[in-house]
Design a protein around this motif. Structure first.
Motif: not given
Length: 463
Positions: A61-80
């Motif tokens: 759960s901590e792994v996924i939380a960190k992935l979301d915290q750092i990774g989601s913000a650093a994505t390019v919004a190609t799904t938008g």
């Protein structure tokens, strides 16, 4: 004790899946309003991931939380709906949900005995795609990562078939000493074809290049003399202009000499499903092989390429694999149709996308994005900017003046974050490339993006 441990692992898996689902839903809920390009702060935070390999386990759960915290913000919004780069599609809801389910299944799609569902869905979607694109029903094919691998698969099959006609078994004897094969491409050939030719042993430079017109279409009257050992590569949708090679005339000339025609149709081939645009694709059904991407216009999600070949026996002969532990089945086995053996079940998402859209839904997606491209072109012309191509499908090329000004506009648009458009050079002229490929793009997205582009372009022009 063993039962308790098993229950504990199941509970942990359930908890982390719920967490990932919650994070994913939040990401998708925010995608319409977030900036398309990640912020400088988000990019700077990526350094937090550069740590030594952990010496001990971490809580999932901590792994996924960190992935979301750092990774989601650093994505390019190609799904938008405001990403217009690289002919990247979004991901329709059914495909996204099927992706989650397929990941839970964790199926190896190599053999039917490994995954009956993966093998079955591959057969179904290949039949559906041939039907949708108006290709011969008896074609064989396979699911690969992208158009580059689809091109590679088809070109290796063409090599096998043409050499076999002359009595050379390239699978057994290789290409050393084999009769030469000539490859013909247009002057605006896509880089994925050149890479595939290199991988297949033909070489990037050892090709005959045919002159192209102002839209990138191959000039038929410039074709060289063809023969039974020639492969002609044509385009269904130029990556810059969206233009289509004159397939009917080229296929006719090739068939008269026994040459093989391969179609690079990464995105443009899907225009065949629309009555409004199918006239652009006349003659492409006469080719011998086709490469396309479902992760472009059909919006399936990465990776989802398709290689389709008229001569199924040649495909299986060039791609087949044998070993004592690989007992042949009586039905189609996926790994005998593509370069990979072990691979994920790509057909699951493709099936879900096509099933959810249906013919009319996919047609509407194609026509809607083409209409959005026309609106971009209309607005940019109205603003006094030069549209460089005939906007025949979903691609728009625009120049904002000199190369320095155009490149500066592109840089500032990407930095602004309202939308994302890439740069290119079209027949010697710097241009912005706007590719409208996402199911999620709305009229409001287009108007909002158009306003941002023209505002920034006007600022750059006035400097």
């Amino acid at each position: 004790m063993a039962t308790d441990m098993g229950l504990g692992r199941q509970s942990m898996a359930s908890d982390v899946l719920h967490l990932a689902a919650d994070k994913s839903r939040r990401y998708l809920q925010d995608i319409a309003e977030r900036r398309v390009n990640p912020s400088e702060a988000a990019l700077a935070a990526l350094v937090e991931l550069s740590e030594p390999f952990p010496p001990s386990p971490s809580d999932p759960s901590e792994v996924i939380a960190k992935l979301d915290q750092i990774g989601s913000a650093a994505t390019v919004a190609t799904t938008g709906g405001r990403y217009f780069g690289f002919v990247n599609g979004g991901m329709v809801p059914a495909a996204l949900a099927a992706n989650w389910l397929a990941a839970a299944w964790n199926q190896n799609a190599a053999l039917r005995v490994m995954s009956p569902i993966a093998a079955e869905l591959e057969e179904v979607v290949l039949r559906w795609v041939c039907e949708a694109l108006g290709l011969p029903a008896a074609c064989a094919g396979g699911l690969v990562t992208c158009a580059t691998m689809a091109n590679f698969t088809a070109l290796v099959t063409a090599r096998h078939a043409l050499l076999a006609r002359g009595g050379w078994d390239v699978t057994a004897d290789g290409i050393f000493g084999a009769p030469p094969i000539e490859v013909v491409v247009g002057a605006e050939v896509h880089a994925s074809i050149l890479k595939a030719l290199s991988l297949a042993g033909f070489g990037r430079k050892r090709v005959t290049v045919v002159e192209a017109d102002s839209q990138g279409r191959m000039r038929v009257n410039k074709l060289p003399r063809l023969s039974e050992r020639t492969i002609v590569c044509i385009q269904a949708g130029n990556v810059n202009t969206g233009a289509f090679d004159p397939a009917g005339e080229i296929c006719k000339a090739a068939k008269e000499q026994g040459a093989w025609v391969h179609v690079d149709g990464a995105f443009g081939l899907w225009a065949r499903i629309s009555r409004k645009y199918e006239h652009l694709t006349q003659g492409f059904e006469q080719a011998d092989s086709w490469a396309t991407d479902a992760h472009k216009w059909p919006n399936v999600g990465y990776d989802s390429g398709l290689a389709i070949v008229r001569d199924g026996a040649a495909l299986r002969a060039s791609m087949g694999i044998s070993a004592a532990y690989l007992e042949p089945g009586s039905r189609r086995e996926p790994m005998h149709h593509v370069p990979e053996a072990s691979r994920r079940a790509r057909g699951v998402e493709l099936w879900a996308a096509l099933k959810s859209l249906g013919r009319s839904g996919l047609c509407a997606l194609i026509e809607r994005t083409c209409a959005h491209a026309q609106r971009f072109a209309e607005g940019l012309r109205g603003g006094g900017f030069e549209v460089l191509n005939n906007v025949v499908i979903n691609q728009v090329l625009v120049s904002f003046g000199g190369p320095e000004v155009t490149r500066e506009v592109i840089r500032r648009v990407q930095e602004d974050g309202t939308c994302w458009c890439g740069g290119t050079v079209w027949q010697g002229k710097a241009a912005m490339r706007i590719s409208v490929s996402s199911w999620a793009t709305t009229e409001n997205d287009v108007e909002r993006s158009l306003e941002a582009i023209m505002r920034i372009a006007s600022e750059c022009r006035s400097v």
